[in-house]
Design a protein around this motif. Structure first.
Motif, short mmCIF file in Angstrom:
data_model
loop_
_atom_site.label_atom_id
_atom_site.label_comp_id
_atom_site.label_asym_id
_atom_site.label_seq_id
_atom_site.Cartn_x
_atom_site.Cartn_y
_atom_site.Cartn_z
N ALA A 54 0.83 -1.21 0.00
CA ALA A 54 0.00 0.00 0.00
C ALA A 54 0.86 1.26 0.00
O ALA A 54 0.61 2.19 -0.76
N ASP A 55 1.87 1.27 0.84
CA ASP A 55 2.76 2.43 0.90
C ASP A 55 3.46 2.67 -0.43
O ASP A 55 3.63 3.81 -0.86
N GLU A 56 3.84 1.60 -1.10
CA GLU A 56 4.48 1.71 -2.41
C GLU A 56 3.52 2.30 -3.43
O GLU A 56 3.88 3.22 -4.19
N VAL A 57 2.32 1.79 -3.45
CA VAL A 57 1.33 2.27 -4.42
C VAL A 57 1.02 3.74 -4.18
O VAL A 57 0.96 4.53 -5.12
N ILE A 58 0.88 4.14 -2.93
CA ILE A 58 0.55 5.53 -2.60
C ILE A 58 1.72 6.48 -2.90
O ILE A 58 1.53 7.54 -3.49
N ALA A 59 2.90 6.09 -2.49
CA ALA A 59 4.03 7.01 -2.55
C ALA A 59 4.71 7.09 -3.91
O ALA A 59 5.17 8.17 -4.30
N SER A 92 -7.28 -2.66 6.66
CA SER A 92 -7.75 -1.31 6.37
C SER A 92 -6.57 -0.43 5.97
O SER A 92 -5.53 -0.43 6.64
N HIS A 93 -6.74 0.30 4.90
CA HIS A 93 -5.74 1.28 4.49
C HIS A 93 -6.47 2.42 3.77
O HIS A 93 -6.53 2.46 2.54
N PRO A 94 -7.05 3.34 4.55
CA PRO A 94 -7.89 4.40 3.97
C PRO A 94 -7.21 5.22 2.88
O PRO A 94 -7.87 5.59 1.89
N GLN A 125 -7.11 6.79 -2.82
CA GLN A 125 -6.41 7.02 -4.10
C GLN A 125 -6.96 6.13 -5.21
O GLN A 125 -7.12 6.59 -6.34
N VAL A 126 -7.23 4.89 -4.91
CA VAL A 126 -7.80 4.00 -5.93
C VAL A 126 -9.19 4.49 -6.33
O VAL A 126 -9.51 4.53 -7.52
N ALA A 127 -9.99 4.90 -5.37
CA ALA A 127 -11.33 5.42 -5.68
C ALA A 127 -11.24 6.63 -6.60
O ALA A 127 -12.01 6.74 -7.57
N GLY A 128 -10.30 7.51 -6.33
CA GLY A 128 -10.11 8.68 -7.18
C GLY A 128 -9.72 8.30 -8.60
O GLY A 128 -10.22 8.89 -9.57
N GLU A 129 -8.88 7.31 -8.72
CA GLU A 129 -8.45 6.86 -10.05
C GLU A 129 -9.60 6.19 -10.79
O GLU A 129 -9.80 6.45 -11.98
N SER A 179 -17.47 -5.00 -10.03
CA SER A 179 -18.13 -5.67 -8.91
C SER A 179 -17.17 -5.87 -7.74
O SER A 179 -17.53 -5.60 -6.58
N ASN A 180 -15.97 -6.29 -8.02
CA ASN A 180 -14.98 -6.50 -6.96
C ASN A 180 -14.61 -5.18 -6.28
O ASN A 180 -14.41 -5.13 -5.07
N ILE A 181 -14.51 -4.13 -7.07
CA ILE A 181 -14.16 -2.82 -6.50
C ILE A 181 -15.28 -2.34 -5.58
O ILE A 181 -15.04 -1.94 -4.44
N VAL A 182 -16.51 -2.41 -6.06
CA VAL A 182 -17.64 -1.96 -5.24
C VAL A 182 -17.74 -2.80 -3.97
O VAL A 182 -17.94 -2.28 -2.88
N TRP A 183 -17.56 -4.11 -4.10
CA TRP A 183 -17.61 -5.00 -2.94
C TRP A 183 -16.52 -4.61 -1.92
O TRP A 183 -16.78 -4.58 -0.71
N ALA A 184 -15.33 -4.29 -2.41
CA ALA A 184 -14.22 -3.96 -1.51
C ALA A 184 -14.51 -2.70 -0.68
O ALA A 184 -14.05 -2.59 0.46
N TYR A 185 -15.29 -1.79 -1.25
CA TYR A 185 -15.61 -0.55 -0.54
C TYR A 185 -16.86 -0.68 0.33
O TYR A 185 -17.15 0.22 1.11
N ALA A 186 -17.56 -1.79 0.23
CA ALA A 186 -18.80 -1.95 1.00
C ALA A 186 -18.54 -2.14 2.49
O ALA A 186 -17.52 -2.56 2.91
#
Length: 135
Positions: A72-77, A102-104, A109-113, A128-135
Motif C-alpha cells: 500500500a505504501d508503495e502504491v501511494i508514494a 484497512s488502508h484508507p 487514491q484507488v477510488a479517485g483513479e 463488482s470487486n471494487i464496489v464490494w471492496a468498498y462496501a
C-alpha cells in the motif's frame, strides 16, 4: 530450499499466485516470500506483480499485514495509478478487503483513479470487486 533473494519479482509473484490458484496451502513458503517481498525495494515490481501478490495472500487466507502495508505504501508514494490496469486496481482493493486490512489512503487514491477513468474500460467483474471492496 532456495535463496529467495535470487528470485526476480515476477518469479516471486508467480509462485504465490500459482499456489493460491491451485488452492495449495504452504504457510512456510508464503511466510518466506512475504518476508522477501517486504524486505525489497518494491519499485522494482510491476503493478501486476504487486496486485498478484496481495491477491494470492488474500485468496490463500494467509495473513501478513506488514506485506500489505508495504504494498500500500508503495502504491501511494511511488506509483502513478494511471499505469495500473483495471484488473490490477480491482485485485488490490479486493485483496485488502478480503484480508480485512484497512488502508484508507490507498482506498481513497484507488477510488479517485477509478472515478476519473472511463468505466467502460472495466470488466463487470472488476467493477463488482471494487464496489464490494468498498462496501
Amino acid at each position: 530450499y532456495r535463496d529467495l533473494r535470487t528470485f526476480k519479482p515476477q518469479e516471486l509473484s508467480n509462485i504465490v499466485w500459482a499456489f493460491a490458484t491451485a488452492h495449495i496451502s504452504h504457510p512456510r513458503l508464503f511466510k518466506q516470500v512475504a518476508g522477501e517481498v517486504a524486505y525489497r525495494d518494491l519499485r522494482t515490481f510491476k503493478p501486476q506483480e504487486l496486485s498478484n501478490i496481495v491477491w494470492a495472500y488474500a485468496t490463500s487466507h494467509v495473513s501478513h499485514p506488514r506485506l500489505f502495508e508495504k504494498v500500500a505504501d508503495e502504491v501511494i508514494a511511488y506509483r502513478d495509478l494511471r499505469t495500473f490496469k483495471p484488473q490490477e486496481l480491482s485485485n488490490i482493493v479486493w485483496a485488502f478487503a478480503t484480508a480485512h486490512i484497512s488502508h484508507p489512503r490507498l482506498f481513497k487514491q484507488v477510488a479517485g483513479e477509478v472515478a476519473y477513468r472511463d468505466l467502460r474500460t472495466f470488466k463487470p467483474q472488476e467493477l463488482s470487486n471494487i464496489v464490494w471492496a468498498y462496501a
